[in-house]
Design a protein around this motif. Structure first.
Motif, mmCIF file in Angstrom:
data_model
loop_
_atom_site.group_PDB
_atom_site.id
_atom_site.type_symbol
_atom_site.label_atom_id
_atom_site.label_comp_id
_atom_site.label_asym_id
_atom_site.label_seq_id
_atom_site.Cartn_x
_atom_site.Cartn_y
_atom_site.Cartn_z
ATOM 1 N N LEU A 28 1.196 -1.355 -0.128
ATOM 2 C CA LEU A 28 -0.129 0.019 0.318
ATOM 3 C C LEU A 28 1.099 1.001 0.001
ATOM 4 N N LYS A 29 1.665 1.317 0.540
ATOM 5 C CA LYS A 29 2.102 2.627 1.178
ATOM 6 C C LYS A 29 3.473 2.572 -0.821
ATOM 7 N N SER A 30 3.589 1.506 -1.363
ATOM 8 C CA SER A 30 5.055 2.144 -2.378
ATOM 9 C C SER A 30 3.715 2.609 -3.294
ATOM 10 N N MET A 31 2.332 1.969 -3.519
ATOM 11 C CA MET A 31 1.410 2.600 -4.479
ATOM 12 C C MET A 31 1.083 4.020 -3.864
ATOM 13 N N VAL A 32 1.479 4.416 -2.878
ATOM 14 C CA VAL A 32 0.546 5.831 -2.717
ATOM 15 C C VAL A 32 1.684 6.674 -3.152
ATOM 16 N N LEU A 33 3.333 5.989 -2.404
ATOM 17 C CA LEU A 33 4.266 7.769 -3.020
ATOM 18 C C LEU A 33 4.767 7.054 -4.724
ATOM 19 N N GLN A 34 4.246 6.023 -5.232
ATOM 20 C CA GLN A 34 4.136 5.869 -6.796
ATOM 21 C C GLN A 34 3.194 6.929 -7.716
ATOM 22 N N SER A 35 1.908 6.964 -6.276
ATOM 23 C CA SER A 35 0.902 7.338 -7.390
ATOM 24 C C SER A 35 1.304 8.764 -8.167
ATOM 25 N N ASP A 36 0.254 9.719 -9.282
ATOM 26 C CA ASP A 36 0.692 10.160 -10.304
ATOM 27 C C ASP A 36 0.325 11.768 -8.892
ATOM 28 N N GLN A 37 -0.604 11.537 -7.963
ATOM 29 C CA GLN A 37 -1.298 12.393 -6.504
ATOM 30 C C GLN A 37 0.034 13.289 -6.406
ATOM 31 N N LEU A 38 0.727 12.197 -5.320
ATOM 32 C CA LEU A 38 2.252 12.773 -4.813
ATOM 33 C C LEU A 38 2.605 13.521 -5.560
ATOM 34 N N ARG A 39 3.638 12.464 -6.937
ATOM 35 C CA ARG A 39 4.258 12.855 -7.822
ATOM 36 C C ARG A 39 4.481 14.048 -7.498
ATOM 37 N N TYR A 40 3.155 15.108 -8.618
ATOM 38 C CA TYR A 40 2.593 16.307 -8.204
ATOM 39 C C TYR A 40 2.995 17.392 -7.870
ATOM 40 N N VAL A 41 2.219 16.949 -6.688
ATOM 41 C CA VAL A 41 2.453 17.353 -5.219
ATOM 42 C C VAL A 41 4.256 17.930 -4.626
ATOM 43 N N ILE A 42 4.721 16.256 -4.519
ATOM 44 C CA ILE A 42 6.059 16.641 -5.021
ATOM 45 C C ILE A 42 7.302 17.758 -5.950
ATOM 46 N N ASN A 43 6.873 17.840 -6.651
ATOM 47 C CA ASN A 43 7.656 18.788 -7.790
ATOM 48 C C ASN A 43 6.753 19.923 -7.350
ATOM 49 N N GLN A 44 5.774 20.901 -7.172
ATOM 50 C CA GLN A 44 5.219 21.567 -6.893
ATOM 51 C C GLN A 44 5.999 21.855 -5.616
ATOM 52 N N VAL A 45 6.032 21.330 -4.502
ATOM 53 C CA VAL A 45 7.400 21.596 -3.240
ATOM 54 C C VAL A 45 8.459 21.919 -3.991
ATOM 55 N N CYS A 46 8.573 20.699 -4.121
ATOM 56 C CA CYS A 46 10.635 21.120 -5.034
ATOM 57 C C CYS A 46 10.559 22.742 -5.942
ATOM 58 N N LYS A 47 9.621 23.081 -7.119
ATOM 59 C CA LYS A 47 9.340 24.281 -7.529
ATOM 60 C C LYS A 47 9.704 25.811 -6.073
ATOM 61 N N GLU A 48 8.532 24.934 -5.298
ATOM 62 C CA GLU A 48 8.003 26.552 -4.273
ATOM 63 C C GLU A 48 9.489 27.005 -3.400
ATOM 64 N N THR A 49 10.185 25.427 -2.826
ATOM 65 C CA THR A 49 10.921 25.618 -1.799
ATOM 66 C C THR A 49 12.484 25.488 -2.497
ATOM 67 N N GLY A 50 12.616 24.771 -3.852
ATOM 68 C CA GLY A 50 14.015 24.606 -4.312
ATOM 69 C C GLY A 50 15.030 23.247 -3.799
ATOM 70 N N MET A 51 14.350 22.742 -3.086
ATOM 71 C CA MET A 51 14.103 21.281 -2.262
ATOM 72 C C MET A 51 14.799 20.496 -3.488
ATOM 73 N N ALA A 52 15.040 19.243 -3.668
ATOM 74 C CA ALA A 52 15.708 18.219 -4.381
ATOM 75 C C ALA A 52 14.122 17.558 -4.507
ATOM 76 N N ALA A 53 13.451 16.617 -5.747
ATOM 77 C CA ALA A 53 13.144 15.973 -5.898
ATOM 78 C C ALA A 53 13.193 14.693 -5.046
ATOM 79 N N ASP A 54 14.714 14.017 -5.039
ATOM 80 C CA ASP A 54 15.463 13.210 -4.066
ATOM 81 C C ASP A 54 14.235 13.486 -2.848
ATOM 82 N N GLU A 55 15.016 14.725 -2.231
ATOM 83 C CA GLU A 55 14.872 15.636 -0.222
ATOM 84 C C GLU A 55 13.481 15.207 -0.643
ATOM 85 N N VAL A 56 12.606 15.684 -1.194
ATOM 86 C CA VAL A 56 11.053 15.993 -0.821
ATOM 87 C C VAL A 56 10.827 14.294 -1.089
#
Length: 644
Positions: free
Chosen positions: A48-76
């Protein structure tokens, strides 16, 4: 035992009866093959956890957070994984079996019976097979979620995954045991943490869409310290409705569950919390210290599984789902006003369903009478038999009135009613105290009164609408129907933070109240004029006194704001300041305060929320400031009611 239920509903079965006559170990280790969702693809909690981390929604939000904070994608991504690791359950059948054995021992010691409506269980079994299911129990005790899992295990139903506060995770050993029995832990508030919200919402939706297990949470958000229903919180309900609104599942079944305790374990603790004693921190050591409760009798529990409510049916002609086709599903969007209104109305409807299926015991009605006649508590001591005869007569009258209003009563049949009443008087008398200061004596008395009020509050939903009408008739400038309606509408609006009153349903509530009072012969309506009948004076007197403690509580808060709160207060300072003001006035006799209940912090917070909503009080930069003209209007109206 000859007990009678009014009106006749589903039959109840005492699940402890078999436990008293057979092996608890055999019960815990028995073959457990639950009915599962027909479209379930079996997967482990780790998958279940793998499904959540690989979901399109979470990936989209991770990209948004990267743009807003300047953090690396791996870090987020790592931060998201850490949030999920902290949050996720690890449901294991071995832990459930351990709890099944342990709770059997505990429940048999604490309770005389745990009664469950079997027809509700059958409806739930069918719902679990057909659609993703969300369980929505009422929340009065820490015992609620343990009880729910215990019942589902007993009936071979799929075990739920349960939203729990972070407080429990801090309990050594116990926190991990709860996690392995299906609890997933969430923060009390997320603030503006976009990543946390995305992980949380995607985790819940993934479990729901895949039918991994029924999802369980408390609509009220927290335990009710007063035993009356709390205003529903919408966050989780929004999340579980989202997959249907976006067309990801055909339907979702929402199942309201009503848990009625004859006596709540935390009763005295709640009363002290309402008087400002800090809530004890959840800890394993605290749990072991609480073992003394095992020596007390907590009576019976009734658990009523209500009719499953289809989200598809709720949304019909209310929500245009085409709007969700305009943008990709994985892009988060804030719900529009129409969706917010739909979810809010659904939440109130579900809490009303919980209330309507609450089973009321005789002492709920007795507490309602005792609180209206404080002197009878003293009389009951001195001339017990005479007082009990009088109370029994009043309770039987109130039983009949409650039945006519549609209350779900569990009333002793062959068992004498007086024996139940003697038990209640004994429980609510309190322990004798050594010499104390006047303030300590007042607070000790308040603990007893607030404990008694917690029983009365269980019946408030039955009498609320007729009581609002009775108070409106009492205070309206004339008996004209429109004048009475205006007074009813004002009262209802003022108390909408205090009670479960569905938004926009003022006319329906007014008509329901009129119908009940006319049906019971208390009221006649002649050419748009209200006429109280001869027999109706007793009924209307009882109903107006039901609301009097709340009216006086709101009045004293208005008085405090007009007289003492000359400077702004923070919300944190507000309740202690009001409590100090009330104690001073009660002890000096400066103003006539007939109800010790006004010391309840719940009542004070609700009155502040109402005054903020009505514009009588303003919130400026974290401070509460008084809008004197508006507060004075509220205060004058309440004072008029109190005087009359």
């Amino acid at each position: 035992n000859g007990s009678v239920f009014y009106p006749k509903r589903d039959d109840f079965e005492d699940i402890l009866e078999e436990r008293r006559n057979s092996s608890d170990l055999r019960y815990a280790l028995r073959c457990y093959i639950p009915v599962l969702y027909k479209e379930l693809t079996p997967c482990k909690a780790s998958e279940l956890k793998s499904m959540v981390l690989q979901s399109d929604q979470l990936r989209y939000v991770i990209n948004q957070v990267c743009k807003e904070t300047g953090m690396a994608a791996d870090e987020v991504q790592a931060e998201a994984a850490a949030i999920l690791e902290e949050m996720a359950h690890r449901l294991q059948l071995s832990t459930i079996r351990f709890f099944a054995f342990t709770l059997s021992k505990v429940f048999k010691t604490l309770f005389r019976s745990i009664c469950v409506n079997e027809e509700g269980i059958q409806r739930l079994q069918q719902a679990i097979h057909e659609h993703p299911v969300v369980l929505l129990p009422s929340h009065r005790s820490y015992m609620d979620f343990l009880l729910m899992s215990y019942i589902l295990y007993t009936y071979d139903l799929a075990l739920p995954v349960i939203a729990a506060g972070m407080d429990f995770m801090a309990m050594k050993f116990v926190g991990e045991m709860l996690r392995m029995s299906g609890a997933f832990f969430i923060r009390r508030s997320f603030g503006g943490d976009k990543l946390y919200w995305a992980v949380f919402s995607e985790y819940v939706k993934t479990m729901l869409k895949n039918g991994f297990a029924p999802v369980e949470f408390f609509l009220e958000g927290t335990r009710s310290r007063t035993c009356k229903s709390l205003t529903p919180k919408l966050g989780l309900l929004n999340i579980v409705m989202d997959p249907f609104l976006k067309g990801e599942v055909f339907d979702v079944s929402l199942v309201p569950v009503s848990i009625s305790y004859e006596r709540i374990l935390e009763e005295a603790l709640y009363a002290r919390e309402l008087l400002g004693v800090p809530k004890p921190k959840e800890s394993t050591s605290g749990l072991f210290k609480a073992r003394k409760v095992l020596s007390e009798d907590y009576g019976s529990i009734h658990v009523y599984f209500g009719q499953p409510v289809s989200v598809r049916s709720l949304a019909q002609n209310r929500v245009d789902r085409c709007q969700f086709n305009l943008i990709p599903r994985h892009i988060p969007r804030k719900p529009g006003e129409d969706i917010h209104s739909f979810v809010n109305d659904s939440a109130y409807r579900l809490v009303r369903a919980q209330e309507e299926n609450m089973v009321l015991k005789p002492w709920v009605l007795l507490a309602s009478l005792l609180l209206q006649n404080h002197h009878q508590m003293q009389v009951a001591e001195q001339k017990q038999e005479m007082a009990l005869d009088e109370l029994t007569e009043q309770a039987v009258w109130l039983r009949d009135l409650s039945r006519q209003y549609g209350a779900f009563l569990h009333w002793p049949g062959t068992v004498q009613a007086q024996s139940s009443f003697k038990t209640l008087l004994k429980i609510n008398h309190g322990e004798p105290c050594s010499t104390v200061t006047p303030e300590e004596e007042l607070l000790n008395q308040a603990v007893i009164i607030l404990s008694c009020a917690s029983y009365r509050n269980q019946a408030l939903h039955i009498f609320l609408r007729p009581a609002l009408l009775a108070s409106a008739i009492h205070t309206a400038s004339s008996s004209n129907k429109q004048e009475v309606y205006n007074s009813f509408s004002f009262l209802r609006n003022m108390f909408s933070n205090e009670f479960i009153l569905c938004p926009g349903a003022t006319v329906q509530d007014f008509e329901e109240a009129c119908y009940l009072l006319v049906k019971t012969g208390a009221l006649q309506i002649n050419q748009q004029e209200f006429v109280v009948t001869e027999r109706g004076h007793r009924t209307l007197g009882f109903l107006t006194r039901m609301l009097d403690p709340f009216l006086q509580g709101y009045q004293v808060v208005c008085r405090f704001l007009c007289e003492d709160a000359t400077e702004g207060l923070t919300e944190k300072q507000f309740v202690p300041a009001v409590r100090k003001f009330i104690i001073r006035h009660i002890l000096t006799g400066f103003c006539r305060l007939r109800y010790t209940e006004v010391l309840s912090s719940d009542l004070q917070k609700n009155s502040l929320a109402a005054l903020l909503r009505l514009g009588a009080v303003q919130k400026l930069k974290g401070y509460v400031g008084v809008c004197h003209p508006c507060t004075s209007v509220c205060f004058d109206w309440l004072r008029q009611k109190q005087a009359s």
